[in-house]
Every structure is written in C-alpha cells, then in structure tokens.
Enzyme design. Structure first.
Site: not given
Ligand code: F6R
Length: 255
Positions: A67, A136, A138, A143
């Site tokens: 992303d 959550n 994702h 989401e």
């Molecule tokens: C990042 C992504 C997100 C993160 C997720 C966890 O490229 O796609 O899905 O992997 O938000 O983020 P952290 O590791 O900061 O808790």
C-alpha cells in the site's frame, strides 16, 4: 493456518526474517510482497544485517508493497516509499526498478490501481507476501467491511487506523485519510503468506484471524481461505487464542 507462538518480540521477528531469507536462498529471483509499519522495522533491520554479513542478496529479487498513502510524494518522510528506502531498499543490493509501490501521487488513482494490479499479474505471482495486522484486523489497508474479493483500489481509512498511525506524523502535520492498497483477493493470490503480529494490542485481531468466522468485519479472517499461511506471534499477541495449547503442541511435534 500454521500458528507459531514465540516467547517475545525479538524471537518472533527473527523467525519472520529467517522465513524471508530462506525464500531468497531457495529462489534468488523471488517476488516478495512487502509491508510497512512499526512491526516490520525489526524484520528489515535483520535482513539488512544479513545482507551486510554477506548472507543475503536481493540482486535478483523483485518487490511489491501492499500500500501507499494517497497524496504523499515518494520523498515525504511518511510515504511508504520513503519508509522502504529508509529501512530496506537503500541498504541492500536490490535494483530500484525492481521495487514497486502503488503511485500515491497519480492524477487518476483508479487507473494507478489498475496498473498496479496488472504489474503484479505480469510479474507475479508473489512468492511470499509479508503482512502485519491492524488491531482492527486490516491487512494492507483493507479496512473492516472491505470486500473479500477486492483488488487494488483506493480505500478510505478508518478513524482507528488514522489514530494508530498518527504516532508517526508530527503534531499538526496533515495526515492522509485515503490510501491505495492491494485488495484481499490480490493478497490471497500469493503463493505463500507470512503474518507477523506483536503485542497485546493485536491479540483480538490474531484470534479473529485464526479462529473467528470469516467475514468483512475482520478482513484478516479471509486468510483462512489460503492454503499456505504462517502466522508468527509473540506470547502477548497469542493471548486471546482459544486453541493456543494446540498450536504450541503442534509446533513442538513438528506438525
Ligand atoms: C502496512 C500495512 C498495515 C500494517 C498494520 C500494522 O503496509 O499494510 O496493514 O501492517 O497497520 O501496523 P503496525 O506494524 O504499525 O502495527
């Protein structure tokens, strides 16, 4: 799903770095799907260290990130292109033209999403897709309420995600509310998937991913449809798994 529970964050991070290094050792021209976020910083630090020791090369590898924020230039300190350059790409022997992220600055984001999906289809399949987990549920920026059949597209972030990622932005700095993200079906096309989740804040998402009903409320639950998913967690993130004893027993018996 293979569930690997390790004692602490360092051991869990070591294991995920080793899985990526093994993939590159077996298949030097592997296509890797990469993630950003705090959880991944330790993984990339270990890969950089292995490269510096001469144990790991990305010379033939190609990467596709999950992303990118919409509206952030690649040079912006919070763009995911910048994150990847800072934590991995600038420190290993990967060819810049072999690193791909969605174009968050495209005039036509829908077209950029279609092009990204086409590039993955042309160069893929992705051999190993690395994922973090949102609290959550994702994966990428899919989401809750995302279609389980989704492809790369623009997603509006939830307030939870904006708050969770606000820690990376300076006070008062504008924070994007939308991103281009691989879809859930895009992620499920990978040959294998490795998920890393650390800390008690991820415990509910981990339990829903492995044991919950499959549904759009917890997008990561869609991983139950994939035949080759390895989920690596520390003890804190494993805290809400109802069948934790079973996973530990299976790991101990090599099953
Ligand atoms: C990042 C992504 C997100 C993160 C997720 C966890 O490229 O796609 O899905 O992997 O938000 O983020 P952290 O590791 O900061 O808790």
């Amino acid at each position: 799903m293979r569930v690997i529970i390790l004692d602490d964050e360092a051991l869990a991070t070591d294991r995920v770095a080793a899985l990526i290094a093994d993939t590159l050792a077996r298949r030097p021209a592997a296509v890797l799907g990469l993630a950003t976020g705090g959880t991944m910083e330790g993984v990339y630090a270990r890969l950089v260290a292995a490269h510096r020791r001469g144990d790991l090369s990305f010379a033939k590898a190609r990467t596709f990130n999950l992303d990118e924020y919409l509206g952030l230039a690649p040079t912006h300190h919070q763009s995911y292109r910048h994150f990847m350059a800072h934590h991995l790409f600038d420190h290993v022997d990967i060819a810049p033209e072999n690193t791909h992220l969605p174009d968050g600055m495209a005039a036509d984001a829908g077209e950029a999403a279609r092009l990204y999906e086409a590039e993955i289809a042309a160069r893929g399949p992705i051999d190993l897709q690395l994922l973090g987990l949102g609290a959550n549920g994702h994966i990428g920026f899919n989401e809750p309420s995302s279609s389980l059949g989704s492809r790369t597209r623009v997603k509006t972030l939830t307030r939870d995600t904006i708050e969770a990622n606000g820690r990376f932005f300076e006070a008062g700095e504008p924070q994007p509310r939308q991103a281009l993200t691989m879809g859930i079906a895009t992620i499920l096309d990978a040959r294998s998937i490795v998920v890393l989740a650390l800390g008690a804040g991820k415990a509910e998402a981990v339990a829903q991913t492995v044991e919950g009903p499959v549904g759009a409320r917890w997008p990561s639950s869609a991983l139950q449809f994939h035949p080759d998913v390895t989920l690596v967690v520390d003890r804190a993130a494993a805290g809400s798994l109802a069948m934790r004893d079973y996973y530990e027993w299976v790991s101990a018996h090599g099953g």
